[in-house]
Design a protein around this motif. Structure first.
Motif, mmCIF file in Angstrom:
data_model
loop_
_atom_site.group_PDB
_atom_site.id
_atom_site.type_symbol
_atom_site.label_atom_id
_atom_site.label_comp_id
_atom_site.label_asym_id
_atom_site.label_seq_id
_atom_site.Cartn_x
_atom_site.Cartn_y
_atom_site.Cartn_z
ATOM 1 N N LYS A 1 0.832 -1.204 0.000
ATOM 2 C CA LYS A 1 0.000 0.000 0.000
ATOM 3 C C LYS A 1 0.874 1.263 0.000
ATOM 4 C CE LYS A 1 -2.851 2.459 3.184
ATOM 5 N NZ LYS A 1 -3.342 2.472 4.548
ATOM 6 N N ASP A 2 1.850 1.310 0.891
ATOM 7 C CA ASP A 2 2.711 2.494 1.002
ATOM 8 C C ASP A 2 3.481 2.754 -0.289
ATOM 9 O OD1 ASP A 2 1.815 2.769 3.596
ATOM 10 O OD2 ASP A 2 3.678 2.075 4.532
ATOM 11 N N GLN A 3 3.980 1.699 -0.906
ATOM 12 C CA GLN A 3 4.759 1.871 -2.133
ATOM 13 C C GLN A 3 3.884 2.306 -3.305
ATOM 14 O OE1 GLN A 3 7.891 -1.131 -2.871
ATOM 15 N NE2 GLN A 3 7.605 -1.748 -0.742
ATOM 16 N N GLY B 1 -9.086 6.313 -1.232
ATOM 17 C CA GLY B 1 -9.274 7.159 -2.412
ATOM 18 C C GLY B 1 -8.138 7.161 -3.415
ATOM 19 N N TYR B 2 -7.183 6.270 -3.287
ATOM 20 C CA TYR B 2 -6.051 6.251 -4.210
ATOM 21 C C TYR B 2 -6.343 5.458 -5.482
ATOM 22 C CZ TYR B 2 -3.292 8.297 -0.497
ATOM 23 O OH TYR B 2 -2.822 9.142 0.469
ATOM 24 N N ILE B 3 -7.188 4.444 -5.377
ATOM 25 C CA ILE B 3 -7.536 3.652 -6.559
ATOM 26 C C ILE B 3 -9.045 3.457 -6.616
ATOM 27 C CG2 ILE B 3 -5.311 2.432 -6.545
ATOM 28 C CD1 ILE B 3 -6.801 -0.084 -5.554
ATOM 29 N N ASP B 4 -9.525 3.128 -7.803
ATOM 30 C CA ASP B 4 -10.929 2.778 -8.021
ATOM 31 C C ASP B 4 -10.949 1.396 -8.651
ATOM 32 O OD1 ASP B 4 -12.064 5.310 -7.195
ATOM 33 O OD2 ASP B 4 -11.290 6.141 -9.076
ATOM 34 N N THR B 5 -11.877 0.562 -8.203
ATOM 35 C CA THR B 5 -12.006 -0.778 -8.752
ATOM 36 C C THR B 5 -13.309 -0.872 -9.529
ATOM 37 O OG1 THR B 5 -10.722 -1.711 -6.935
ATOM 38 C CG2 THR B 5 -12.091 -3.236 -8.193
ATOM 39 N N ALA C 1 -0.066 -10.815 -6.667
ATOM 40 C CA ALA C 1 0.243 -11.811 -5.631
ATOM 41 C C ALA C 1 1.231 -12.846 -6.173
ATOM 42 C CB ALA C 1 -1.034 -12.492 -5.154
ATOM 43 N N LYS C 2 1.001 -13.281 -7.398
ATOM 44 C CA LYS C 2 1.889 -14.274 -8.018
ATOM 45 C C LYS C 2 3.282 -13.690 -8.226
ATOM 46 C CE LYS C 2 2.151 -17.415 -11.953
ATOM 47 N NZ LYS C 2 1.502 -17.862 -13.192
ATOM 48 N N GLU C 3 3.333 -12.465 -8.731
ATOM 49 C CA GLU C 3 4.613 -11.794 -8.986
ATOM 50 C C GLU C 3 5.421 -11.613 -7.698
ATOM 51 O OE1 GLU C 3 6.010 -7.308 -10.211
ATOM 52 O OE2 GLU C 3 4.216 -8.110 -11.182
ATOM 53 N N LEU C 4 4.734 -11.244 -6.612
ATOM 54 C CA LEU C 4 5.410 -10.992 -5.331
ATOM 55 C C LEU C 4 5.560 -12.262 -4.490
ATOM 56 C CD1 LEU C 4 3.665 -7.629 -4.341
ATOM 57 C CD2 LEU C 4 5.928 -7.923 -5.369
ATOM 58 N N LYS C 5 4.954 -13.356 -4.978
ATOM 59 C CA LYS C 5 4.992 -14.640 -4.269
ATOM 60 C C LYS C 5 4.399 -14.529 -2.859
ATOM 61 C CE LYS C 5 8.994 -16.473 -6.757
ATOM 62 N NZ LYS C 5 9.263 -15.478 -7.742
ATOM 63 N N ILE C 6 3.196 -13.928 -2.831
ATOM 64 C CA ILE C 6 2.474 -13.751 -1.565
ATOM 65 C C ILE C 6 1.031 -14.196 -1.755
ATOM 66 C CG2 ILE C 6 3.933 -11.858 -0.736
ATOM 67 C CD1 ILE C 6 1.663 -9.950 -1.646
ATOM 68 N N SER C 7 0.288 -14.198 -0.677
ATOM 69 C CA SER C 7 -1.111 -14.594 -0.699
ATOM 70 C C SER C 7 -1.975 -13.573 -1.431
ATOM 71 C CB SER C 7 -1.602 -14.732 0.752
ATOM 72 O OG SER C 7 -2.995 -14.763 0.806
ATOM 73 N N VAL C 8 -2.978 -14.068 -2.136
ATOM 74 C CA VAL C 8 -3.963 -13.205 -2.789
ATOM 75 C C VAL C 8 -4.679 -12.362 -1.734
ATOM 76 C CG1 VAL C 8 -6.127 -13.216 -4.095
ATOM 77 C CG2 VAL C 8 -4.272 -14.733 -4.770
ATOM 78 N N ILE C 9 -4.905 -12.930 -0.576
ATOM 79 C CA ILE C 9 -5.597 -12.224 0.512
ATOM 80 C C ILE C 9 -4.811 -10.979 0.929
ATOM 81 C CG2 ILE C 9 -6.358 -12.409 2.925
ATOM 82 C CD1 ILE C 9 -6.840 -15.440 2.292
ATOM 83 N N THR C 10 -3.493 -11.096 0.973
ATOM 84 C CA THR C 10 -2.636 -9.964 1.354
ATOM 85 C C THR C 10 -2.745 -8.845 0.324
ATOM 86 O OG1 THR C 10 -1.114 -11.476 2.459
ATOM 87 C CG2 THR C 10 -0.260 -9.302 1.893
ATOM 88 N N THR C 11 -2.665 -9.209 -0.945
ATOM 89 C CA THR C 11 -2.764 -8.213 -2.013
ATOM 90 C C THR C 11 -4.153 -7.577 -2.019
ATOM 91 O OG1 THR C 11 -1.273 -9.604 -3.294
ATOM 92 C CG2 THR C 11 -2.379 -7.860 -4.480
ATOM 93 N N LYS C 12 -5.178 -8.397 -1.803
ATOM 94 C CA LYS C 12 -6.563 -7.898 -1.769
ATOM 95 C C LYS C 12 -6.733 -6.860 -0.663
ATOM 96 C CE LYS C 12 -11.273 -9.794 -1.891
ATOM 97 N NZ LYS C 12 -12.002 -8.985 -0.960
ATOM 98 N N ARG C 13 -6.131 -7.123 0.492
ATOM 99 C CA ARG C 13 -6.243 -6.167 1.600
ATOM 100 C C ARG C 13 -5.580 -4.832 1.247
ATOM 101 N NH1 ARG C 13 -4.734 -6.818 8.002
ATOM 102 N NH2 ARG C 13 -5.400 -4.725 8.559
ATOM 103 N N TYR D 1 -5.167 -3.535 -1.759
ATOM 104 C CA TYR D 1 -6.015 -2.863 -2.742
ATOM 105 C C TYR D 1 -7.276 -2.295 -2.090
ATOM 106 C CZ TYR D 1 -3.492 -4.155 -7.052
ATOM 107 O OH TYR D 1 -2.575 -4.255 -8.074
ATOM 108 N N GLU D 2 -7.877 -3.048 -1.163
ATOM 109 C CA GLU D 2 -9.090 -2.566 -0.485
ATOM 110 C C GLU D 2 -8.800 -1.293 0.298
ATOM 111 O OE1 GLU D 2 -10.265 -6.001 1.802
ATOM 112 O OE2 GLU D 2 -11.527 -6.782 0.177
ATOM 113 N N GLU D 3 -7.665 -1.257 0.989
ATOM 114 C CA GLU D 3 -7.320 -0.056 1.756
ATOM 115 C C GLU D 3 -7.008 1.120 0.842
ATOM 116 O OE1 GLU D 3 -4.943 -0.256 5.182
ATOM 117 O OE2 GLU D 3 -5.992 -2.009 5.973
#
Length: 124
Positions: free
Chosen positions: A18-20, A64-68, A43-55, A57-59
Motif C-alpha cells: 500500500k505504502d509503495q 481514495g487512491y484507486i478505483d475498482t 500476488a503471483k509476482e510478489l509470491k504472496i497470498s492473494v488475501i494480502t494483495t486484496k487487503r 487494494y481494499e485499503e
C-alpha cells in the motif's frame, strides 16, 4: 510498477504494498487512470497470498487512491492529487499533535523534539 517487500520490516506486507503504491501515485510514477496489475497477478509476482494483495487494494480504494471496476480491474483514481495530499497532511498533523502532547507530558522541550524530528528526517 515496482514493489519491493522486506521481510525484515516491522510493517505488514499489505502495508508495504500500500505504502509503495501511494508513493508511486504521489510521485507521478503511476498516472491517473492507469490500470494496476490484477490482485492475482500481483500476488503471483510478489509470491504472496492473494488475501494480502486484496487487503492492500481494499485499503487503497477506501482511502481514495484507486478505483475498482468489477470485471475490469483496479485503476489509479482520477481524483485530484491535491485532495489526497491534503488528506495526508491532515493525518501527519494529527500524529504530530499526539507527539507534542506526549512530549509535554514527559517534559521534553521543543528544542529536543525538533532535534529528534530532524534526526529521523535525515535517516532516509
Amino acid at each position: 510498477m515496482d514493489i519491493i517487500l522486506l521481510n525484515t520490516s516491522d510493517l505488514p506486507i499489505y502495508q508495504q504494498i500500500k505504502d509503495q503504491i501511494i508513493e508511486q501515485i504521489m510521485k507521478g510514477q503511476l498516472l491517473e487512470g492507469e490500470q494496476l496489475p490484477s490482485i492475482r497477478s500481483l500476488a503471483k509476482e510478489l509470491k504472496i497470498s492473494v488475501i494480502t494483495t486484496k487487503r492492500a487494494y481494499e485499503e487503497l480504494e477506501k482511502e481514495g487512491y484507486i478505483d475498482t471496476v468489477v470485471g475490469k480491474g483496479s485503476f489509479v483514481s482520477l481524483r485530484n492529487k491535491k485532495i489526497l495530499k491534503q488528506k495526508q497532511l491532515e493525518m501527519i498533523q494529527n500524529k504530530l499533535k499526539l507527539i507534542v502532547s506526549d512530549s509535554k507530558k514527559y517534559d521534553i522541550t521543543l528544542e529536543q523534539l525538533i532535534e529528534m524530528i530532524e534526526m529521523f528526517y535525515k535517516e532516509d
